[in-house]
Motif scaffolding. Sequence first.
Motif, PDB file in Angstrom:
ATOM      1  N   LYS A   1      -2.267  -0.919   2.152  1.00 10.32           N
ATOM      2  CA  LYS A   1      -1.011  -1.231   2.847  1.00 10.32           C
ATOM      3  C   LYS A   1      -0.196  -2.075   1.882  1.00 10.32           C
ATOM      4  O   LYS A   1      -0.648  -3.137   1.452  1.00 10.32           O
ATOM      5  CB  LYS A   1      -1.283  -2.036   4.114  1.00 10.32           C
ATOM      6  N   VAL A   2       0.971  -1.599   1.550  1.00 11.59           N
ATOM      7  CA  VAL A   2       1.888  -2.377   0.727  1.00 11.59           C
ATOM      8  C   VAL A   2       3.004  -2.860   1.653  1.00 11.59           C
ATOM      9  O   VAL A   2       3.756  -2.054   2.193  1.00 11.59           O
ATOM     10  CB  VAL A   2       2.467  -1.538  -0.427  1.00 11.59           C
ATOM     11  N   VAL A   3       3.057  -4.158   1.858  1.00  9.95           N
ATOM     12  CA  VAL A   3       4.001  -4.741   2.815  1.00  9.95           C
ATOM     13  C   VAL A   3       5.122  -5.415   2.028  1.00  9.95           C
ATOM     14  O   VAL A   3       4.884  -6.351   1.266  1.00  9.95           O
ATOM     15  CB  VAL A   3       3.305  -5.780   3.715  1.00  9.95           C
ATOM     16  N   VAL A   4       6.312  -4.915   2.225  1.00 14.13           N
ATOM     17  CA  VAL A   4       7.472  -5.453   1.501  1.00 14.13           C
ATOM     18  C   VAL A   4       8.344  -6.222   2.477  1.00 14.13           C
ATOM     19  O   VAL A   4       8.695  -5.715   3.543  1.00 14.13           O
ATOM     20  CB  VAL A   4       8.280  -4.301   0.861  1.00 14.13           C
ATOM     21  N   ARG A   5       8.660  -7.460   2.124  1.00 12.40           N
ATOM     22  CA  ARG A   5       9.556  -8.276   2.950  1.00 12.40           C
ATOM     23  C   ARG A   5      10.737  -8.689   2.096  1.00 12.40           C
ATOM     24  O   ARG A   5      10.560  -9.259   1.016  1.00 12.40           O
ATOM     25  CB  ARG A   5       8.805  -9.498   3.468  1.00 12.40           C
TER      26      ARG A   5
ATOM     27  N   ILE B   1       5.973  -8.979  -1.946  1.00 17.96           N
ATOM     28  CA  ILE B   1       5.190  -7.746  -1.874  1.00 17.96           C
ATOM     29  C   ILE B   1       3.723  -8.122  -1.683  1.00 17.96           C
ATOM     30  O   ILE B   1       3.161  -8.926  -2.442  1.00 17.96           O
ATOM     31  CB  ILE B   1       5.353  -6.880  -3.142  1.00 17.96           C
ATOM     32  N   VAL B   2       3.134  -7.560  -0.671  1.00 19.38           N
ATOM     33  CA  VAL B   2       1.754  -7.898  -0.296  1.00 19.38           C
ATOM     34  C   VAL B   2       0.912  -6.634  -0.293  1.00 19.38           C
ATOM     35  O   VAL B   2       1.355  -5.580   0.174  1.00 19.38           O
ATOM     36  CB  VAL B   2       1.734  -8.548   1.113  1.00 19.38           C
ATOM     37  N   LEU B   3      -0.302  -6.757  -0.786  1.00 19.36           N
ATOM     38  CA  LEU B   3      -1.244  -5.639  -0.718  1.00 19.36           C
ATOM     39  C   LEU B   3      -2.410  -5.998   0.191  1.00 19.36           C
ATOM     40  O   LEU B   3      -2.999  -7.064   0.081  1.00 19.36           O
ATOM     41  CB  LEU B   3      -1.813  -5.327  -2.113  1.00 19.36           C
TER      42      LEU B   3
ATOM     43  N   THR C   1     -15.082  -3.004   0.396  1.00 28.42           N
ATOM     44  CA  THR C   1     -14.504  -3.722  -0.734  1.00 28.42           C
ATOM     45  C   THR C   1     -13.030  -3.939  -0.404  1.00 28.42           C
ATOM     46  O   THR C   1     -12.277  -2.975  -0.242  1.00 28.42           O
ATOM     47  CB  THR C   1     -14.636  -2.919  -2.035  1.00 28.42           C
ATOM     48  N   ASP C   2     -12.653  -5.196  -0.250  1.00 26.29           N
ATOM     49  CA  ASP C   2     -11.277  -5.550   0.116  1.00 26.29           C
ATOM     50  C   ASP C   2     -10.543  -6.082  -1.097  1.00 26.29           C
ATOM     51  O   ASP C   2     -11.123  -6.787  -1.933  1.00 26.29           O
ATOM     52  CB  ASP C   2     -11.263  -6.667   1.172  1.00 26.29           C
ATOM     53  N   ARG C   3      -9.281  -5.773  -1.159  1.00 27.34           N
ATOM     54  CA  ARG C   3      -8.416  -6.388  -2.162  1.00 27.34           C
ATOM     55  C   ARG C   3      -7.149  -6.865  -1.469  1.00 27.34           C
ATOM     56  O   ARG C   3      -6.664  -6.217  -0.546  1.00 27.34           O
ATOM     57  CB  ARG C   3      -8.042  -5.379  -3.235  1.00 27.34           C
ATOM     58  N   ALA C   4      -6.663  -7.990  -1.929  1.00 32.66           N
ATOM     59  CA  ALA C   4      -5.399  -8.508  -1.413  1.00 32.66           C
ATOM     60  C   ALA C   4      -4.608  -9.068  -2.584  1.00 32.66           C
ATOM     61  O   ALA C   4      -5.181  -9.649  -3.510  1.00 32.66           O
ATOM     62  CB  ALA C   4      -5.652  -9.595  -0.378  1.00 32.66           C
ATOM     63  N   ALA C   5      -3.313  -8.861  -2.539  1.00 35.75           N
ATOM     64  CA  ALA C   5      -2.434  -9.444  -3.548  1.00 35.75           C
ATOM     65  C   ALA C   5      -1.155  -9.900  -2.866  1.00 35.75           C
ATOM     66  O   ALA C   5      -0.703  -9.252  -1.907  1.00 35.75           O
ATOM     67  CB  ALA C   5      -2.112  -8.425  -4.643  1.00 35.75           C
ATOM     68  N   VAL C   6      -0.615 -11.003  -3.329  1.00 35.47           N
ATOM     69  CA  VAL C   6       0.683 -11.485  -2.847  1.00 35.47           C
ATOM     70  C   VAL C   6       1.516 -11.890  -4.055  1.00 35.47           C
ATOM     71  O   VAL C   6       1.095 -12.732  -4.852  1.00 35.47           O
ATOM     72  CB  VAL C   6       0.541 -12.702  -1.912  1.00 35.47           C
ATOM     73  N   LEU C   7       2.659 -11.274  -4.195  1.00 33.92           N
ATOM     74  CA  LEU C   7       3.604 -11.676  -5.233  1.00 33.92           C
ATOM     75  C   LEU C   7       4.968 -11.864  -4.583  1.00 33.92           C
ATOM     76  O   LEU C   7       5.327 -11.085  -3.679  1.00 33.92           O
ATOM     77  CB  LEU C   7       3.724 -10.609  -6.329  1.00 33.92           C
ATOM     78  N   ASN C   8       5.691 -12.879  -5.000  1.00 37.44           N
ATOM     79  CA  ASN C   8       7.061 -12.982  -4.508  1.00 37.44           C
ATOM     80  C   ASN C   8       8.016 -13.368  -5.623  1.00 37.44           C
ATOM     81  O   ASN C   8       7.593 -13.720  -6.739  1.00 37.44           O
ATOM     82  CB  ASN C   8       7.172 -13.908  -3.282  1.00 37.44           C
TER      83      ASN C   8
ATOM     84  N   SER D   1       0.856  -5.405 -12.213  1.00 35.07           N
ATOM     85  CA  SER D   1       1.982  -4.993 -13.064  1.00 35.07           C
ATOM     86  C   SER D   1       2.973  -4.124 -12.274  1.00 35.07           C
ATOM     87  O   SER D   1       4.191  -4.246 -12.435  1.00 35.07           O
ATOM     88  CB  SER D   1       1.482  -4.251 -14.307  1.00 35.07           C
ATOM     89  N   THR D   2       2.469  -3.311 -11.379  1.00 34.63           N
ATOM     90  CA  THR D   2       3.372  -2.481 -10.563  1.00 34.63           C
ATOM     91  C   THR D   2       4.208  -3.342  -9.621  1.00 34.63           C
ATOM     92  O   THR D   2       5.420  -3.140  -9.469  1.00 34.63           O
ATOM     93  CB  THR D   2       2.558  -1.446  -9.753  1.00 34.63           C
ATOM     94  N   PHE D   3       3.565  -4.325  -9.013  1.00 37.15           N
ATOM     95  CA  PHE D   3       4.300  -5.195  -8.088  1.00 37.15           C
ATOM     96  C   PHE D   3       5.371  -6.005  -8.847  1.00 37.15           C
ATOM     97  O   PHE D   3       6.470  -6.232  -8.344  1.00 37.15           O
ATOM     98  CB  PHE D   3       3.327  -6.142  -7.376  1.00 37.15           C
ATOM     99  N   LYS D   4       5.027  -6.455 -10.058  1.00 36.72           N
ATOM    100  CA  LYS D   4       6.011  -7.226 -10.831  1.00 36.72           C
ATOM    101  C   LYS D   4       7.223  -6.376 -11.174  1.00 36.72           C
ATOM    102  O   LYS D   4       8.370  -6.830 -11.099  1.00 36.72           O
ATOM    103  CB  LYS D   4       5.360  -7.769 -12.117  1.00 36.72           C
ATOM    104  N   LYS D   5       6.973  -5.123 -11.548  1.00 36.05           N
ATOM    105  CA  LYS D   5       8.098  -4.215 -11.836  1.00 36.05           C
ATOM    106  C   LYS D   5       8.946  -4.016 -10.595  1.00 36.05           C
ATOM    107  O   LYS D   5      10.181  -3.974 -10.648  1.00 36.05           O
ATOM    108  CB  LYS D   5       7.570  -2.870 -12.333  1.00 36.05           C
ATOM    109  N   ALA D   6       8.296  -3.887  -9.446  1.00 40.39           N
ATOM    110  CA  ALA D   6       9.038  -3.679  -8.197  1.00 40.39           C
ATOM    111  C   ALA D   6       9.872  -4.908  -7.854  1.00 40.39           C
ATOM    112  O   ALA D   6      11.021  -4.790  -7.414  1.00 40.39           O
ATOM    113  CB  ALA D   6       8.065  -3.361  -7.064  1.00 40.39           C
ATOM    114  N   LEU D   7       9.314  -6.101  -8.092  1.00 36.04           N
ATOM    115  CA  LEU D   7      10.076  -7.332  -7.829  1.00 36.04           C
ATOM    116  C   LEU D   7      11.319  -7.392  -8.715  1.00 36.04           C
ATOM    117  O   LEU D   7      12.393  -7.809  -8.269  1.00 36.04           O
ATOM    118  CB  LEU D   7       9.206  -8.572  -8.084  1.00 36.04           C
TER     119      LEU D   7
END
Lengths: 451, 479
Positions: free
Chosen positions: A58-62, A31-33, A155-162, A15-21
């Motif tokens: 790491k939050v990677v913004v392109r 936005i990648v986590l 414990t790894d987490r990854a997310a990719v939203l564009n 939800s945070t990444f969607k708001k940022a997009l």
Amino acid sequence: MPEKLEILSRDYILSTFKKALEFSEADQTEIVLESEKLSLTRFADSKITQNLTTADNKVVVRTIEGNRIGVSVSNSLDLESIKRALKAAREISSVQTPDEQFVSLPQSPPALPVKAYYESTANYSPVNRAEAIGKINDVGQKNNLLSSGAYRITTDRAAVLNSLGTEQFFEGTKAELSLTLSGDNENSGYAIGYNRDVEKIDPTALAEKAADKAVNSVNPIKLESGPYTVILEPSAVGQMVLLFSFLGFGCKTFISQRSFMSGKIGQQIVGNNITLIENPYHERMQGMPFGFEGVPRQKVYLIENGIARGVVWNSYYANIAGEKSTGHAHPAYKTFSPYPGNLVMGEGNSSVEEMIASTERGIYITHFWYVNYLNPMRTMVTGTTLDGTFLIENGKLTRPIVNMRMAQSIQEMLQSCSMISAEKQLYPQYSVVMLLPYLKVENFNLAAEEA
Amino acid sequence: MPINDLYSLALDEASRLGATYADYREEDITEQSLSVSDGSPELLNKSFSTGFAIRVIADGAWGFAADSIINEDSIRKTAATAVEIAKASARINKSALELAERQVVEDAYATPFKKDPFAVPLSEKIEFLSELERMMRIDSQINSTSAFMTFIRTQKFYASLDGSRISQDIYQAGCGASCGVIRSHRDRSERSFPTPNGQWITGGYEIINMFDFKNELPRIAQEAIQLLSAKECPQKELDLILGGDLVSLQIHESVGHPLELDRVFGYERNFSGVSFATTDKLGSLKYASDMLTFVADSTYPGGLATYAYDDEGVKTERNILIDKGVLVNYLSDRETAHRIGKKSTACARAEGWMNTPIVRIPNILLLPGESTLDEMISGIDDGIYVISPNSWSIDDNREGFTLGGEVGWEIKNGRLGDMVKSPRYSGNTVDFWNSCDAVGNSDSWVLWGTPNCGKGQPGQNMRTAQGCSPCRFRKVKIG
């Protein structure tokens, strides 16, 4: 009980990444986590020397403006911090030189679900780790050996939203126990266990395997330099295959003609008993099912029965070459070539016992130390044997030998495999997990070390 | 710094839960990386990382926890986690650990620099890198070029239960370029300047003025072309001259790492290896020839590992490691120094806030000798001169090694001869350093930065430096 540090929930992250997009005014935004909670206990001389738990993101913004690309990385997951990273990325993309070869961020369907998260691993506590090390020490004590190693739980987490609608999320656990048992006579043995589920790791069994090697490594003899028949444990195979993979199986090295695969697709490049597959979906691999652009990862035949079949791609290089992305993008701040992260080697029909029994004179190698490139153009690497190197005579392991330095072409090694085991073991190295058999290799080059 | 005043809560909470020692370290790291490749932008990235760590001793054992979220709640949880971990460690450890003494201080340090790299416009940096690429495109055969620059600012604050409060503001900078000819996978060449890693310093944007790129980059491009038709490196015993950049790597691998006292005590046995330079040899091992003195000195201005205090709050000073060839000291932290009855040499460093400090290579200086490169060459009848390290491997005991460079030249009858490709040499650490009979003078002495030293679990990348000049070695196995 699990350690107290907590990681943020999937719902919060998405939800945070969607708001940022929604906030971003760039032409395209990604936005990648990359998130990791790491618990690790290191031990040496049968004592715990380092013990920790850390949590980081790491939050990677392109951002894309036309074909100008800006990247910014932050380790804060709150919305305001991500907005600041967006602003920084846009400042960069506004001045960056246009990249004429960039087409678009990818638009991807949801990836297949993969079971990679185990509560047993996520909840494995410092006391659990200490108890495991206690079991290893017990084996060491029985054999008059000291233990050293590391028990690593993540414990790894990854997310990719564009902004094109791509949305992926992954959560996985890993348990890795690496140990060395060593004695007073420079004798040592090594073993490693890896699994998504910590309950599949048996510290006592691993310690007994290492102890057996250490106990049988006293008073080694020195052998002359030369080509030898060798039997490589999966760890040793993995160290070679990993460097081979870095040299050849990535799209960037492939299209720049730096890869041994360049111009060779469809041709025989190693022995016809060798098959290497990138397969995150293998039941024992349980790999992350998408890359860091959100493209679902594909099962890719790299080498099939000795014939070069393909490499792994991200969208950027796939667009240049007219290929399709196989879902192997790194996060945008990394410039090195994509590479396979879930390497599976085709099995044979032998057992390691049959390999030894069929060897008149050869060397059994547990693993290598400090493997590095000698000549990348010829896939030449060097490194020394370590922690259990034995002479094979007339079909039997007979005595330990002084560690030797290899100078070996990996491609030639894979052309000279005379036997491959049916049994395979998981072997982690850096961010890559491999599923590998034992190999019997002819004419493997080993030299007496200068020590 | 500190960014906030929560450090005292961290220390108090750790103490309340049973810690007999505690330190708090908070870091705010900003990094800007730019690279261009083959005429196109490759990367332009700015990254930020902030977090804190609490390290404790409870029940006589270490515990460490770190988090990126800095607030009262996370401080309390992290302190509790660190103490809980320490108590778990103590279930295994039979004896309580002790630390070497160090002074309690309140101090602040900042890297001196001439030009703030973060204040330079991005467009100026992009143009500079593009110009470096153009300088290497001297011939149509050159079909691979790249250039990079990286700037890192680390603001760190250290506080300990016994009262130290230390702020440091470290600026690090790196820059370099490389080019090559790629005809096919097996027919290609590569040359780099100043080294394959570039050059790295503590300092600012002034790094770009440290080198004569205008003359040096066309030269390496020419060498990349020549390498394609160069002779294979001979395989026999020869006299050897190493360029300063290769001496730097040799120091790093066969002086720096073997003298890390945690490695000597076996702490890295399972991962980074052990060391032949055991403590029974301290004061007696003839490690190198009489003319070689190695000094650990992170006070030396501009070195990539120049700092005022390590991550245990120990002040840096100059320490001789090898004095006229004899081993006299180690690289240590408080724990390992105590085991040999010495004070720490301030080498406990962590890659970032999330890492626990371990013994790392600082600036190691090989004191300059008196020779010029020409004098060294003139003293060789049959030998080889090698520069620009591109291959290295050393055994787990730090004795037997093989290293290589991008390019070499034969030396015949006191003169440089033909270029050779893929030059490599191998040897044993002690024999090799004892075979050194000439050291370059101060005019050729450079403090080379190494940005990618790996050690520890989880793997920690560290920035180190080795100061040296070219050296001559006799009867070395080449090829």
